[in-house]
Design a protein around this motif. Structure first.
Motif, PDB file in Angstrom:
ATOM      1  N   TYR A 128     -55.428 -15.564 -36.399  1.00 40.58           N
ATOM      2  CA  TYR A 128     -54.047 -15.968 -36.179  1.00 40.58           C
ATOM      3  C   TYR A 128     -53.521 -16.748 -37.371  1.00 40.58           C
ATOM      4  O   TYR A 128     -54.271 -17.468 -38.035  1.00 40.58           O
ATOM      5  CB  TYR A 128     -53.941 -16.828 -34.907  1.00 40.58           C
ATOM      6  N   PHE A 129     -52.234 -16.608 -37.578  1.00 41.16           N
ATOM      7  CA  PHE A 129     -51.552 -17.352 -38.638  1.00 41.16           C
ATOM      8  C   PHE A 129     -51.134 -18.691 -38.059  1.00 41.16           C
ATOM      9  O   PHE A 129     -50.529 -18.748 -36.984  1.00 41.16           O
ATOM     10  CB  PHE A 129     -50.321 -16.571 -39.103  1.00 41.16           C
ATOM     11  N   SER A 130     -51.468 -19.765 -38.747  1.00 34.47           N
ATOM     12  CA  SER A 130     -51.115 -21.097 -38.259  1.00 34.47           C
ATOM     13  C   SER A 130     -49.755 -21.518 -38.821  1.00 34.47           C
ATOM     14  O   SER A 130     -49.630 -21.932 -39.967  1.00 34.47           O
ATOM     15  CB  SER A 130     -52.168 -22.121 -38.671  1.00 34.47           C
ATOM     16  N   VAL A 131     -48.749 -21.410 -37.985  1.00 36.55           N
ATOM     17  CA  VAL A 131     -47.393 -21.742 -38.415  1.00 36.55           C
ATOM     18  C   VAL A 131     -47.270 -23.232 -38.714  1.00 36.55           C
ATOM     19  O   VAL A 131     -46.664 -23.655 -39.696  1.00 36.55           O
ATOM     20  CB  VAL A 131     -46.369 -21.318 -37.336  1.00 36.55           C
ATOM     21  N   ARG A 132     -47.907 -24.040 -37.905  1.00 41.59           N
ATOM     22  CA  ARG A 132     -47.858 -25.490 -38.078  1.00 41.59           C
ATOM     23  C   ARG A 132     -48.431 -25.894 -39.443  1.00 41.59           C
ATOM     24  O   ARG A 132     -47.823 -26.631 -40.202  1.00 41.59           O
ATOM     25  CB  ARG A 132     -48.647 -26.150 -36.926  1.00 41.59           C
ATOM     26  N   LYS A 133     -49.607 -25.362 -39.741  1.00 39.09           N
ATOM     27  CA  LYS A 133     -50.261 -25.685 -41.010  1.00 39.09           C
ATOM     28  C   LYS A 133     -49.417 -25.201 -42.188  1.00 39.09           C
ATOM     29  O   LYS A 133     -49.223 -25.910 -43.178  1.00 39.09           O
ATOM     30  CB  LYS A 133     -51.642 -25.009 -41.040  1.00 39.09           C
ATOM     31  N   ASP A 159     -48.012 -21.045 -20.199  1.00 42.98           N
ATOM     32  CA  ASP A 159     -49.312 -20.933 -19.525  1.00 42.98           C
ATOM     33  C   ASP A 159     -50.422 -20.956 -20.573  1.00 42.98           C
ATOM     34  O   ASP A 159     -50.363 -20.322 -21.592  1.00 42.98           O
ATOM     35  CB  ASP A 159     -49.389 -19.666 -18.670  1.00 42.98           C
ATOM     36  N   GLY A 160     -51.447 -21.724 -20.299  1.00 36.52           N
ATOM     37  CA  GLY A 160     -52.469 -21.988 -21.296  1.00 36.52           C
ATOM     38  C   GLY A 160     -53.512 -20.902 -21.453  1.00 36.52           C
ATOM     39  O   GLY A 160     -54.648 -21.173 -21.811  1.00 36.52           O
ATOM     40  N   GLN A 161     -53.096 -19.664 -21.224  1.00 33.94           N
ATOM     41  CA  GLN A 161     -54.063 -18.576 -21.311  1.00 33.94           C
ATOM     42  C   GLN A 161     -54.410 -18.227 -22.755  1.00 33.94           C
ATOM     43  O   GLN A 161     -55.433 -17.634 -23.024  1.00 33.94           O
ATOM     44  CB  GLN A 161     -53.484 -17.327 -20.644  1.00 33.94           C
ATOM     45  N   SER A 162     -53.544 -18.590 -23.654  1.00 31.94           N
ATOM     46  CA  SER A 162     -53.676 -18.106 -25.011  1.00 31.94           C
ATOM     47  C   SER A 162     -54.846 -18.732 -25.749  1.00 31.94           C
ATOM     48  O   SER A 162     -55.177 -19.899 -25.546  1.00 31.94           O
ATOM     49  CB  SER A 162     -52.393 -18.392 -25.774  1.00 31.94           C
ATOM     50  N   GLU A 163     -55.448 -17.933 -26.598  1.00 36.00           N
ATOM     51  CA  GLU A 163     -56.500 -18.465 -27.453  1.00 36.00           C
ATOM     52  C   GLU A 163     -55.907 -18.979 -28.762  1.00 36.00           C
ATOM     53  O   GLU A 163     -56.610 -19.496 -29.601  1.00 36.00           O
ATOM     54  CB  GLU A 163     -57.553 -17.386 -27.727  1.00 36.00           C
ATOM     55  N   LYS A 164     -54.592 -18.815 -28.896  1.00 32.45           N
ATOM     56  CA  LYS A 164     -53.936 -19.349 -30.081  1.00 32.45           C
ATOM     57  C   LYS A 164     -53.915 -20.878 -29.978  1.00 32.45           C
ATOM     58  O   LYS A 164     -53.775 -21.435 -28.908  1.00 32.45           O
ATOM     59  CB  LYS A 164     -52.498 -18.830 -30.188  1.00 32.45           C
ATOM     60  N   ARG A 165     -53.992 -21.534 -31.115  1.00 29.71           N
ATOM     61  CA  ARG A 165     -53.972 -23.001 -31.118  1.00 29.71           C
ATOM     62  C   ARG A 165     -52.587 -23.517 -30.818  1.00 29.71           C
ATOM     63  O   ARG A 165     -52.395 -24.634 -30.370  1.00 29.71           O
ATOM     64  CB  ARG A 165     -54.411 -23.530 -32.482  1.00 29.71           C
ATOM     65  N   ASP A 166     -51.618 -22.679 -31.122  1.00 29.08           N
ATOM     66  CA  ASP A 166     -50.228 -23.100 -31.038  1.00 29.08           C
ATOM     67  C   ASP A 166     -49.403 -21.902 -30.612  1.00 29.08           C
ATOM     68  O   ASP A 166     -49.647 -20.801 -31.078  1.00 29.08           O
ATOM     69  CB  ASP A 166     -49.805 -23.558 -32.455  1.00 29.08           C
ATOM     70  N   PRO A 167     -48.445 -22.090 -29.712  1.00 23.02           N
ATOM     71  CA  PRO A 167     -47.660 -20.943 -29.238  1.00 23.02           C
ATOM     72  C   PRO A 167     -46.920 -20.217 -30.349  1.00 23.02           C
ATOM     73  O   PRO A 167     -46.616 -19.039 -30.236  1.00 23.02           O
ATOM     74  CB  PRO A 167     -46.655 -21.578 -28.262  1.00 23.02           C
ATOM     75  N   LEU A 168     -46.615 -20.932 -31.442  1.00 24.49           N
ATOM     76  CA  LEU A 168     -45.856 -20.308 -32.523  1.00 24.49           C
ATOM     77  C   LEU A 168     -46.717 -19.410 -33.403  1.00 24.49           C
ATOM     78  O   LEU A 168     -46.194 -18.593 -34.155  1.00 24.49           O
ATOM     79  CB  LEU A 168     -45.222 -21.385 -33.409  1.00 24.49           C
ATOM     80  N   ASP A 169     -48.031 -19.593 -33.319  1.00 20.37           N
ATOM     81  CA  ASP A 169     -48.909 -18.791 -34.168  1.00 20.37           C
ATOM     82  C   ASP A 169     -48.795 -17.315 -33.796  1.00 20.37           C
ATOM     83  O   ASP A 169     -48.488 -16.979 -32.650  1.00 20.37           O
ATOM     84  CB  ASP A 169     -50.361 -19.268 -34.010  1.00 20.37           C
ATOM     85  N   PHE A 170     -49.018 -16.477 -34.776  1.00 22.60           N
ATOM     86  CA  PHE A 170     -48.949 -15.047 -34.488  1.00 22.60           C
ATOM     87  C   PHE A 170     -50.175 -14.341 -35.044  1.00 22.60           C
ATOM     88  O   PHE A 170     -50.853 -14.839 -35.939  1.00 22.60           O
ATOM     89  CB  PHE A 170     -47.657 -14.445 -35.037  1.00 22.60           C
ATOM     90  N   ALA A 171     -50.441 -13.166 -34.488  1.00 21.68           N
ATOM     91  CA  ALA A 171     -51.682 -12.457 -34.804  1.00 21.68           C
ATOM     92  C   ALA A 171     -51.607 -11.740 -36.140  1.00 21.68           C
ATOM     93  O   ALA A 171     -50.630 -11.060 -36.450  1.00 21.68           O
ATOM     94  CB  ALA A 171     -51.988 -11.454 -33.706  1.00 21.68           C
TER      95      ALA A 171
END
Length: 467
Positions: A128-133, A159-171
């Motif tokens: 995943y791409f870390s948008v925050r970083k 909903d906390g199902q995601s394995e992404k660290r942040d909802p804004l991150d994208f694959a």
RNA sequence: GGUCCGAUGGCCGAGUGGCUAGGCUCAGCUCUGCAAAAGCUGCUACAGCGGUUCGAAUCCGCUUCGGACCUCCA
């Protein structure tokens, strides 16, 4: 110039056509001006998910599963359809039409660079791409005018199902289980690339790390294009990979965006045959093209029968003027027409952000001059006529891409015979008219009209036209 | 809920501070055997309210309505 092409999992509809038409005009006009344009328009044949959730399915894989086809059969079918539609509307082919599946290696390399630069992380075989970083070092959201914090606060599904660290991150890369039809080996295991990545990789490969124009539909501005920028910068550095972003606006129906999910889309075929509940009749591809060009690309354009009919009439007027112009004889006299100013105005219209509505209005001004000359009101020299012919050919045919409608069916020989017969019939009618046999004259006119042949009586005799 | 955009004559649709957009429709007229085509004329357009200005469709504020994006979309 790079333009986001179609995801080939279903037939294109008219809204899609509008976007590609917009950039067809850009391509054509830049070439008209003498630029050597490398036009790259991709085909998305993998990686476009049905949703952004982790169980989101690949659109092409889904279609293949539902119809029991090889994914590449789906891709081929709809790529063919796309090309057919582009041809019907006289939309030029790009210089390069790369596919996502043809650039898996480059995409993996790009992901590795982004990871090396610290803007991506791996979870369970997905990257995943870390948008925050990323946003700590570079601007994010500049193109679409969004702010990170606002985006954070307004994410829909929490909903906390995601394995992404942040909802804004994208694959960047998605792990695939064995049920996935499309998957490739990678440093992180079997999987497939994320949707946004292909455009970054292919634009960079063919146009360089910085290039001039990037186009696409308005609805791709966020997040797709924003993600593209982040990926380019994240992989290659720099700040602005694209000098000019251009977004084509939406085609609407009753004020609402034409979209598959709305169920208000027309396929080009339905439009041409008129076989749709919202259509009164069918329209030719050039009528549709003209209709779309009567609005500016950056404005929404509302679809309606009335507007299509207006376009049909208007285009017909232009085409008739082209025929008149072709047969125009030079005259001398006082009331002339400034053909140079006419050509200059055409250029000025297009120079002002590809303002095709203004160009069309200007062309109608030229039509007035042509008709005026034909009626003997306007004097045009041989040079004037040549100039007008050149300007009309350049702008109507080359730039706007409005080609003369061809009479349907038949070989050239048959067409030639038909013309000879029609000339004979019209000639016989002229004789009837001379004898004041109005019944025969009107009958000939009515019967021909029923077959789409229009007779016009001018002061120099009668003529016929199709359509 | 957040962000942004839009509202122009009977219809579509340009235009961003002073100058006729254009196309289509409808009505009248010229031409014509009648039509068609072409031409001329008209249908007094800028959502509403306030403000800035010598001057506002255009700039600013508010109101109403509509749309797009925020999730896949051209």
């Amino acid at each position: 110039m790079y333009v986001c092409g179609p995801t080939v999992y279903s037939n294109v509809h008219l809204g899609n056509v509008r976007t590609f038409l917009t950039f067809d005009i850009v391509y054509r006009y830049l070439q008209h001006l003498g630029f050597k344009v490398r036009y790259v328009r991709n085909i998305t044949d993998v990686g476009h998910l049905t949703g952004d959730t982790d169980d989101g399915e690949d659109k092409i894989g889904k279609k293949a599963r539902l119809e029991n086809l090889e994914p590449m059969e789906v891709v081929q079918r709809y790529t063919n359809d796309f090309h057919d539609v582009m041809n019907v509307f006289n939309i030029l082919r790009p210089s390069i039409e790369p596919t996502a599946t043809g650039h898996i290696v480059e995409q993996i390399e790009s992901i590795l660079r982004i990871m090396t630069n610290g803007y991506a992380y791996e979870v369970n075989g997905s990257v995943y791409f870390s948008v925050r970083k990323f946003s700590e070092d570079h601007p994010y959201g500049e193109l679409s005018g969004r702010k990170i914090d606002e985006l954070m606060n307004n994410t829909r599904d929490l909903d906390g199902q995601s394995e992404k660290r942040d909802p804004l991150d994208f694959a960047l890369w998605k792990a695939a289980d064995s049920s996935h039809l499309m998957q490739w080996p990678s440093p992180w295991g079997m999987g497939f690339p994320g949707w946004h990545l292909e455009c970054s990789v292919m634009s960079t490969k063919y146009l360089g790390e910085t290039f001039d124009i990037h186009g696409g539909g308005m609805d791709l501005k966020f997040p797709h294009h924003e993600c593209e920028i982040a990926q380019n910068v994240g992989a290659n550095g720099g700040e602005r990979p694209v000098r000019y972003w251009m977004h084509g606006n939406m085609l609407t129906v009753n004020g609402r965006k034409m979209a598959k999910s709305e169920g208000n889309g027309f396929t080009p075929e339905e439009l041409i045959t008129g076989n749709h509940k919202l259509l009164d009749k069918g329209y030719t591809p050039m009528t549709v093209r003209f209709f779309m060009l009567m609005g500016h690309y950056a404005s929404t354009l509302d679809f309606s029968n009335e507007a299509l009919q207006a376009a049909e009439k208007g285009l017909s007027k232009l085409e008739k003027a082209m025929e008149t112009l072709a047969g125009l004889e030079p005259t001398s006299g006082e009331a002339g027409y400034d053909v140079q100013a006419f050509a200059d105005k055409c250029h000025a219209a297009m120079n002002d952000d590809f303002n095709t509505p203004i160009l069309i209005a200007t062309l109608f001004d030229g039509v007035k001059a042509v008709n005026g000359a034909a009626a003997g009101r306007v004097a045009l020299s041989a040079e004037d006529i040549a100039s007008l012919k050149g300007t009309f050919a350049a702008f109507l045919r080359d730039v706007l891409g409005l080609q003369a409608e061809r009479a349907s069916g038949g070989s050239e020989e048959v067409a030639g015979e038909t013309e000879a017969l029609l000339d004979l019939i019209v000639d016989m009618r002229t004789t009837a008219k001379a004898n004041k046999d109005w019944g025969t004259a009107d009958k000939i006119r009515d019967v021909l009209a029923a077959h789409g042949i229009t007779i016009q009586d001018g002061k120099d005799g009668s003529s016929w036209t199709r359509g």
